[in-house]
Design a protein around this motif. Structure first.
Motif, PDB file in Angstrom:
ATOM      1  N   PRO A  42       0.828  -1.213   0.000  1.00 36.02           N
ATOM      2  CA  PRO A  42       0.000   0.000   0.000  1.00 36.02           C
ATOM      3  C   PRO A  42       0.860   1.260   0.000  1.00 36.02           C
ATOM      4  CG  PRO A  42      -0.837  -1.597   1.579  1.00 36.02           C
ATOM      5  CD  PRO A  42       0.490  -2.113   1.118  1.00 36.02           C
ATOM      6  N   ASP A  43       0.411   2.251  -0.729  1.00 31.47           N
ATOM      7  CA  ASP A  43       1.147   3.503  -0.856  1.00 31.47           C
ATOM      8  C   ASP A  43       0.752   4.441   0.274  1.00 31.47           C
ATOM      9  OD1 ASP A  43       2.761   5.450  -1.779  1.00 31.47           O
ATOM     10  OD2 ASP A  43       1.581   5.957  -3.542  1.00 31.47           O
ATOM     11  N   PHE A  44       1.750   4.892   1.038  1.00 31.35           N
ATOM     12  CA  PHE A  44       1.477   5.827   2.131  1.00 31.35           C
ATOM     13  C   PHE A  44       2.169   7.159   1.887  1.00 31.35           C
ATOM     14  CE2 PHE A  44       2.704   7.375   6.488  1.00 31.35           C
ATOM     15  CZ  PHE A  44       1.462   7.911   6.787  1.00 31.35           C
ATOM     16  N   THR A  45       3.475   7.184   1.977  1.00 32.30           N
ATOM     17  CA  THR A  45       4.224   8.405   1.701  1.00 32.30           C
ATOM     18  C   THR A  45       5.651   8.038   1.345  1.00 32.30           C
ATOM     19  OG1 THR A  45       4.749  10.628   2.541  1.00 32.30           O
ATOM     20  CG2 THR A  45       5.028   8.800   4.070  1.00 32.30           C
ATOM     21  N   LEU A  46       6.352   8.969   0.711  1.00 36.26           N
ATOM     22  CA  LEU A  46       7.699   8.723   0.223  1.00 36.26           C
ATOM     23  C   LEU A  46       8.621   8.270   1.349  1.00 36.26           C
ATOM     24  CD1 LEU A  46       9.546   9.017  -2.302  1.00 36.26           C
ATOM     25  CD2 LEU A  46      10.125  11.293  -1.458  1.00 36.26           C
ATOM     26  N   GLY A  47       9.337   7.164   1.110  1.00 37.09           N
ATOM     27  CA  GLY A  47      10.328   6.699   2.074  1.00 37.09           C
ATOM     28  C   GLY A  47       9.804   5.749   3.126  1.00 37.09           C
ATOM     29  N   LYS A  48       8.497   5.488   3.128  1.00 36.83           N
ATOM     30  CA  LYS A  48       7.925   4.561   4.106  1.00 36.83           C
ATOM     31  C   LYS A  48       7.319   3.372   3.369  1.00 36.83           C
ATOM     32  CE  LYS A  48       7.043   7.704   7.958  1.00 36.83           C
ATOM     33  NZ  LYS A  48       7.497   8.986   7.422  1.00 36.83           N
ATOM     34  N   LEU A  49       7.861   2.207   3.649  1.00 42.42           N
ATOM     35  CA  LEU A  49       7.417   0.978   3.002  1.00 42.42           C
ATOM     36  C   LEU A  49       6.342   0.319   3.859  1.00 42.42           C
ATOM     37  CD1 LEU A  49       7.820  -1.122   0.734  1.00 42.42           C
ATOM     38  CD2 LEU A  49       9.615  -2.155   2.149  1.00 42.42           C
ATOM     39  N   ILE A  50       5.168   0.095   3.269  1.00 38.64           N
ATOM     40  CA  ILE A  50       4.059  -0.573   3.941  1.00 38.64           C
ATOM     41  C   ILE A  50       3.822  -1.910   3.244  1.00 38.64           C
ATOM     42  CG2 ILE A  50       1.671  -0.391   4.715  1.00 38.64           C
ATOM     43  CD1 ILE A  50       3.449   1.823   5.820  1.00 38.64           C
ATOM     44  N   VAL A  51       3.656  -2.982   4.029  1.00 44.84           N
ATOM     45  CA  VAL A  51       3.464  -4.309   3.443  1.00 44.84           C
ATOM     46  C   VAL A  51       2.300  -5.010   4.131  1.00 44.84           C
ATOM     47  CG1 VAL A  51       5.918  -4.517   2.893  1.00 44.84           C
ATOM     48  CG2 VAL A  51       5.055  -5.467   5.040  1.00 44.84           C
ATOM     49  N   THR A  52       1.758  -6.004   3.442  1.00 46.48           N
ATOM     50  CA  THR A  52       0.733  -6.845   4.045  1.00 46.48           C
ATOM     51  C   THR A  52       1.401  -7.943   4.867  1.00 46.48           C
ATOM     52  OG1 THR A  52       0.682  -8.345   2.151  1.00 46.48           O
ATOM     53  CG2 THR A  52      -0.816  -6.442   2.097  1.00 46.48           C
ATOM     54  N   GLY A  53       0.598  -8.629   5.666  1.00 46.92           N
ATOM     55  CA  GLY A  53       1.124  -9.729   6.459  1.00 46.92           C
ATOM     56  C   GLY A  53       1.707 -10.831   5.597  1.00 46.92           C
ATOM     57  N   GLU A  54       1.115 -11.067   4.439  1.00 48.43           N
ATOM     58  CA  GLU A  54       1.624 -12.093   3.528  1.00 48.43           C
ATOM     59  C   GLU A  54       3.020 -11.731   3.029  1.00 48.43           C
ATOM     60  OE1 GLU A  54       0.386 -14.377  -0.653  1.00 48.43           O
ATOM     61  OE2 GLU A  54      -0.787 -12.672   0.079  1.00 48.43           O
ATOM     62  N   VAL A  55       3.216 -10.461   2.688  1.00 49.92           N
ATOM     63  CA  VAL A  55       4.534 -10.010   2.240  1.00 49.92           C
ATOM     64  C   VAL A  55       5.542 -10.114   3.381  1.00 49.92           C
ATOM     65  CG1 VAL A  55       5.858  -8.040   1.393  1.00 49.92           C
ATOM     66  CG2 VAL A  55       3.577  -8.495   0.475  1.00 49.92           C
ATOM     67  N   ARG A  56       5.126  -9.697   4.571  1.00 49.39           N
ATOM     68  CA  ARG A  56       6.019  -9.793   5.732  1.00 49.39           C
ATOM     69  C   ARG A  56       6.477 -11.227   5.955  1.00 49.39           C
ATOM     70  NH1 ARG A  56       3.706 -10.181  11.641  1.00 49.39           N
ATOM     71  NH2 ARG A  56       3.012 -12.029  10.498  1.00 49.39           N
ATOM     72  N   ASP A  57       5.550 -12.172   5.908  1.00 50.93           N
ATOM     73  CA  ASP A  57       5.902 -13.571   6.147  1.00 50.93           C
ATOM     74  C   ASP A  57       6.892 -14.088   5.106  1.00 50.93           C
ATOM     75  OD1 ASP A  57       4.196 -13.504   8.282  1.00 50.93           O
ATOM     76  OD2 ASP A  57       2.538 -14.518   7.255  1.00 50.93           O
ATOM     77  N   ALA A  58       6.768 -13.597   3.871  1.00 52.09           N
ATOM     78  CA  ALA A  58       7.656 -14.057   2.798  1.00 52.09           C
ATOM     79  C   ALA A  58       9.047 -13.438   2.901  1.00 52.09           C
ATOM     80  CB  ALA A  58       7.038 -13.729   1.440  1.00 52.09           C
ATOM     81  N   LEU A  59       9.130 -12.220   3.449  1.00 55.05           N
ATOM     82  CA  LEU A  59      10.396 -11.491   3.461  1.00 55.05           C
ATOM     83  C   LEU A  59      11.122 -11.519   4.799  1.00 55.05           C
ATOM     84  CD1 LEU A  59       9.417  -8.245   1.482  1.00 55.05           C
ATOM     85  CD2 LEU A  59      10.417 -10.353   0.590  1.00 55.05           C
ATOM     86  N   VAL A  60      10.450 -11.962   5.850  1.00 54.57           N
ATOM     87  CA  VAL A  60      11.003 -11.801   7.194  1.00 54.57           C
ATOM     88  C   VAL A  60      12.349 -12.495   7.365  1.00 54.57           C
ATOM     89  CG1 VAL A  60       9.726 -13.781   8.140  1.00 54.57           C
ATOM     90  CG2 VAL A  60      10.477 -11.919   9.653  1.00 54.57           C
ATOM     91  N   SER A  61      12.531 -13.675   6.797  1.00 54.71           N
ATOM     92  CA  SER A  61      13.801 -14.382   6.974  1.00 54.71           C
ATOM     93  C   SER A  61      14.952 -13.650   6.293  1.00 54.71           C
ATOM     94  CB  SER A  61      13.697 -15.812   6.429  1.00 54.71           C
ATOM     95  OG  SER A  61      13.402 -15.799   5.040  1.00 54.71           O
ATOM     96  N   LEU A  62      14.661 -12.943   5.210  1.00 57.77           N
ATOM     97  CA  LEU A  62      15.687 -12.197   4.485  1.00 57.77           C
ATOM     98  C   LEU A  62      15.993 -10.866   5.158  1.00 57.77           C
ATOM     99  CD1 LEU A  62      17.472 -11.931   1.900  1.00 57.77           C
ATOM    100  CD2 LEU A  62      15.492 -10.850   0.803  1.00 57.77           C
ATOM    101  N   LEU A  63      14.970 -10.253   5.754  1.00 60.16           N
ATOM    102  CA  LEU A  63      15.108  -8.877   6.239  1.00 60.16           C
ATOM    103  C   LEU A  63      15.193  -8.735   7.747  1.00 60.16           C
ATOM    104  CD1 LEU A  63      12.457  -7.073   3.984  1.00 60.16           C
ATOM    105  CD2 LEU A  63      14.850  -7.561   3.470  1.00 60.16           C
ATOM    106  N   GLN A  64      14.955  -9.789   8.504  1.00 58.52           N
ATOM    107  CA  GLN A  64      14.692  -9.655   9.929  1.00 58.52           C
ATOM    108  C   GLN A  64      15.781  -8.925  10.715  1.00 58.52           C
ATOM    109  OE1 GLN A  64      14.205 -13.528  11.646  1.00 58.52           O
ATOM    110  NE2 GLN A  64      16.044 -14.376  10.715  1.00 58.52           N
ATOM    111  N   SER A  65      17.039  -9.033  10.318  1.00 62.54           N
ATOM    112  CA  SER A  65      18.096  -8.351  11.062  1.00 62.54           C
ATOM    113  C   SER A  65      18.299  -6.910  10.599  1.00 62.54           C
ATOM    114  CB  SER A  65      19.417  -9.118  10.925  1.00 62.54           C
ATOM    115  OG  SER A  65      19.829  -9.170   9.570  1.00 62.54           O
ATOM    116  N   HIS A  66      17.548  -6.489   9.585  1.00 65.73           N
ATOM    117  CA  HIS A  66      17.739  -5.155   9.013  1.00 65.73           C
ATOM    118  C   HIS A  66      16.522  -4.246   9.153  1.00 65.73           C
ATOM    119  CE1 HIS A  66      21.442  -6.663   7.272  1.00 65.73           C
ATOM    120  NE2 HIS A  66      20.774  -7.663   6.738  1.00 65.73           N
ATOM    121  N   VAL A  67      15.387  -4.796   9.572  1.00 65.32           N
ATOM    122  CA  VAL A  67      14.164  -3.993   9.647  1.00 65.32           C
ATOM    123  C   VAL A  67      13.368  -4.337  10.898  1.00 65.32           C
ATOM    124  CG1 VAL A  67      14.017  -3.981   7.115  1.00 65.32           C
ATOM    125  CG2 VAL A  67      12.622  -5.598   8.429  1.00 65.32           C
TER     126      VAL A  67
END
Length: 261
Positions: A42-67
């Protein structure tokens, strides 16, 4: 999908500059402003990344130490704000094209190069301290994972390629200069900014050097800047850079779509 914040004083409206926010975070209500075909990001404002729970579950192992994934409240969707907390000092300042203010302060990167030796293996997402409030950088690994899961709604702009040699850079600059020269050679009738802006409102596409302005299919105004790869980076500006108000503009045919960044 576009979303908006009900409580304007919440941390979601603060600068996401790389500082951890999880300990201070309280879930906040967001509402849908405009429905779109895709809602993975979802688009909120420049520089802020918003994701759904499905996206979070798919990316968490890759990103967890960085976000940090910070919970949002929505009537129908499971949403999270992504707070990138990895700030790297990895700019190759000798090769990068940097713009400074008249007082010598950093303004923007016209072209950025990274020192890849300063980007640790496994870093798929990061920020730079100079642009932390509005710019997120991701690696090809992040992009491939998003594409693998067929998530939609996120546009990627290639800003650095580690295989981009000095020779390739010189050739790119030559082609860029040639493109600008061609724009100058093909000028038709020229207009002051205010007159050009009126023509844009009538559906015309106007150009001045590396800058282009037009309306999209919904009648929204977009300002584009010609990049070194000869593509246009489009933005919906909150203000027009003053220097453009004094430039001469001329009409061009437009075959390029505008994409939200």
């Amino acid at each position: 999908m576009d979303i908006n914040l009900e409580n304007s004083e919440h941390l979601l409206n603060s600068d996401f500059n790389g500082s951890p926010l999880k300990e201070l975070w309280e879930p906040v209500k967001v509402v849908t402003l405009k429905k779109r075909v895709y809602h993975d990001f979802p688009d909120f404002t420049l520089g802020k990344l918003i994701v759904t729970g499905e996206v979070r579950d798919a990316l968490v192992s890759l990103l967890q130490s960085h976000v940090e994934f910070l919970e949002l409240l929505h009537d129908s969707l499971d949403l999270y704000a992504v707070n990138v907390v990895t700030i790297l000092d990895c700019v190759d300042w000798k090769r990068s094209d940097v713009m400074y203010t008249s007082r010598g302060r950093f303004s923007r990167f016209n072209k950025i190069f990274f020192d890849v030796s300063k980007i640790r293996n496994g870093t798929a997402i990061f920020k730079l301290k100079e642009t932390a409030s509005h710019q997120i950088y991701v690696t090809e690994e992040f992009k491939e994972l998003v594409n693998q899961h067929k998530f939609k709604g996120l546009d990627f702009t290639l800003i650095f390629d580690s295989e981009f040699t000095q020779e390739k850079e010189d050739e790119q600059q030559r082609l860029y200069d040639a493109a600008l020269e061609l724009i100058e050679q093909n000028k038709g009738k020229e207009y002051a900014y205010e007159d050009a802006r009126e023509l844009v409102d009538q559906g015309k596409t106007m150009i001045s050097g590396r800058w282009k302005m037009k309306l999209d299919d919904q009648g929204q105004f977009w300002l584009g800047e010609l990049l070194k790869d000869l593509s246009y980076q489009w933005m919906m500006p909150t203000y027009i850079p003053p220097v453009l108000l004094f430039e001469s503009w001329h009409e061009v045919k437009s075959s390029e779509k505008c994409h939200r960044l």
